[in-house]
Scaffold this active site. Structure first.
Site, PDB file in Angstrom:
ATOM      1  N   HIS A  62      -1.840   3.706   3.499  1.00 43.74           N
ATOM      2  CA  HIS A  62      -2.770   4.814   3.749  1.00 43.74           C
ATOM      3  C   HIS A  62      -3.419   4.662   5.130  1.00 43.74           C
ATOM      4  O   HIS A  62      -3.544   5.627   5.884  1.00 43.74           O
ATOM      5  CB  HIS A  62      -3.902   4.816   2.719  1.00 43.74           C
ATOM      6  CG  HIS A  62      -3.465   4.984   1.292  1.00 43.74           C
ATOM      7  ND1 HIS A  62      -3.567   3.983   0.353  1.00 43.74           N
ATOM      8  CD2 HIS A  62      -2.939   6.049   0.640  1.00 43.74           C
ATOM      9  CE1 HIS A  62      -3.140   4.417  -0.811  1.00 43.74           C
ATOM     10  NE2 HIS A  62      -2.740   5.663  -0.678  1.00 43.74           N
TER      11      HIS A  62
ATOM     12  N   SER B 224      -0.430   1.947  -4.458  1.00 47.11           N
ATOM     13  CA  SER B 224      -1.597   1.640  -5.299  1.00 47.11           C
ATOM     14  C   SER B 224      -1.135   1.155  -6.668  1.00 47.11           C
ATOM     15  O   SER B 224      -1.808   0.360  -7.322  1.00 47.11           O
ATOM     16  CB  SER B 224      -2.466   2.884  -5.460  1.00 47.11           C
ATOM     17  OG  SER B 224      -2.758   3.438  -4.194  1.00 47.11           O
TER      18      SER B 224
HETATM   19  P1  AMP Z   1      -1.335   8.411  -2.636  1.00 45.88           P
HETATM   20  O1  AMP Z   1      -2.719   7.866  -2.527  1.00 45.88           O
HETATM   21  O2  AMP Z   1      -0.386   7.546  -3.371  1.00 45.88           O
HETATM   22  O3  AMP Z   1      -1.311   9.858  -3.070  1.00 45.88           O
HETATM   23  O4  AMP Z   1      -0.778   8.429  -1.146  1.00 45.88           O
HETATM   24  C1  AMP Z   1      -1.460   9.114  -0.119  1.00 45.88           C
HETATM   25  C2  AMP Z   1      -0.569   9.191   1.090  1.00 45.88           C
HETATM   26  O5  AMP Z   1      -0.236   7.873   1.523  1.00 45.88           O
HETATM   27  C3  AMP Z   1       0.765   9.892   0.788  1.00 45.88           C
HETATM   28  O6  AMP Z   1       1.092  10.728   1.883  1.00 45.88           O
HETATM   29  C4  AMP Z   1       1.721   8.733   0.646  1.00 45.88           C
HETATM   30  O7  AMP Z   1       3.055   9.074   0.963  1.00 45.88           O
HETATM   31  C5  AMP Z   1       1.154   7.760   1.659  1.00 45.88           C
HETATM   32  N1  AMP Z   1       1.596   6.389   1.372  1.00 45.88           N
HETATM   33  C6  AMP Z   1       1.507   5.727   0.186  1.00 45.88           C
HETATM   34  N2  AMP Z   1       2.063   4.500   0.288  1.00 45.88           N
HETATM   35  C7  AMP Z   1       2.514   4.395   1.564  1.00 45.88           C
HETATM   36  C8  AMP Z   1       3.194   3.363   2.291  1.00 45.88           C
HETATM   37  N3  AMP Z   1       3.526   2.206   1.720  1.00 45.88           N
HETATM   38  N4  AMP Z   1       3.508   3.592   3.578  1.00 45.88           N
HETATM   39  C9  AMP Z   1       3.187   4.788   4.170  1.00 45.88           C
HETATM   40  N5  AMP Z   1       2.540   5.790   3.545  1.00 45.88           N
HETATM   41  C10 AMP Z   1       2.212   5.602   2.256  1.00 45.88           C
END
Ligand code: AMP
Length: 285
Positions: free
Chosen positions: A40, A189
């Site tokens: 993130h 997460s």
């Molecule tokens: P989330 O909190 O899982 O909804 O993720 C929020 C944003 O962070 C989304 O655009 C995900 O694709 C991105 N994201 C989650 N994990 C990663 C990672 N390991 N590397 C890059 N972006 C990520």
């Protein structure tokens, strides 16, 4: 370190944005569900290189979870998230309550068809409708110049690009590269759910799709390479949803030899934890 402004209502969000707009400043939005990690924070860092102001949102969106999924247990740690966002240099954090996003009588949903028919869309009915609806709302609430999403959720990134194109939203969607642990496991997460034993096995997901991409680069057919990948993961104890070789722009299935840039995507359970990952097929060595 300056603490970011924290707002919980759309009207407070808009009044801060209006001041920045008046001063001629550009705005980037980084939507998240919190429980923040370096993946993130890399998107926040990328946002800072592109715009004057960075807004991060934290909202665990109930309508993108299935009835038997982990909405209730999804990790939440607002204080730690705010601390991380302060260090990363976010200007404002939008943390709406569920009732702010979905007030009584809420009845409008956004459905992106075609792209959402299979892969995670098949395994998680209504998931992408929930994602498209909340992202459309966030984009309308914030009206950023750019919004940044991780390639980690590759299908989601394409769904959002399609949503923005189809609804003529004036925002540039930027994809950020996947941030991984030293052993290759993509940060997520949900990695917090893994037992120590499962955590040891988890990097095999990345290793497997990386190996599938490598044999595809050497000219192996897509079907055989994907099948070998599935077999390897099942042998290691994963319950595999899919290992798929897809066109990087349309996600249409491919068989036979493929071009560099073709995407290899996988989703698999280790115990109760659903992990996803994807890589691009490299050019031939
Ligand atoms: P989330 O909190 O899982 O909804 O993720 C929020 C944003 O962070 C989304 O655009 C995900 O694709 C991105 N994201 C989650 N994990 C990663 C990672 N390991 N590397 C890059 N972006 C990520």
């Amino acid at each position: 370190m300056i603490n970011p402004i924290t707002v919980r209502t759309v009207s407070d969000l808009r009044s801060h944005l209006a001041k920045w707009r008046e001063a001629g400043e550009s705005v980037a939005l980084v939507p998240t569900m919190g429980a923040l990690h370096q993946g993130h924070l890399s998107l926040v860092a990328l946002a800072k290189t592109k715009c004057d102001r960075v807004v991060a949102s934290i909202f665990v969106n109930p309508i993108q979870f299935g009835p038997r999924e982990d909405f209730k247990t999804y990790p939440r740690d607002e204080a730690a998230d705010l601390d991380k966002l302060a260090k990363a240099g976010a200007d404002l954090v939008f943390i709406p309550a569920t009732a702010e996003m979905y007030p009584q009588g809420f009845s409008t949903h956004v459905k992106v068809s075609d792209l959402t028919d299979d892969l995670c869309g098949a395994a998680r009915p209504n998931h992408f409708e929930g994602v498209a609806t909340v992202v459309a709302k966030l984009l309308l609430q914030c009206t950023p110049d750019i919004a940044i999403f991780g390639e980690k959720d590759y299908q989601q990134l394409l769904v959002i690009r399609r949503l923005v194109r189809d609804l003529n939203m004036q925002v540039e969607i930027v994809g950020g590269p996947i941030v991984r642990e030293g052993d290759g496991l993509a940060l997520s997460s949900r990695n917090a759910y893994l037992s120590p034993e499962e955590r040891k096995t988890a990097p095999l997901l990345h290793k497997t799709i990386h190996d599938v991409a490598a044999v595809l680069a050497e000219g192996e057919g897509a079907d055989a390479a994907a099948e070998a990948g599935r077999f390897k993961l099942e042998a290691a104890g994963f319950r595999v949803d899919y290992v798929a070789v897809r066109d990087p722009a349309t996600l249409k299935p491919l068989s036979g030899p493929v071009k560099p840039g073709t995407r290899v995507l996988a989703a698999a359970y280790l115990g109760k934890t659903r992990l996803i990952d994807n890589v691009a097929v490299p050019p031939k060595a």
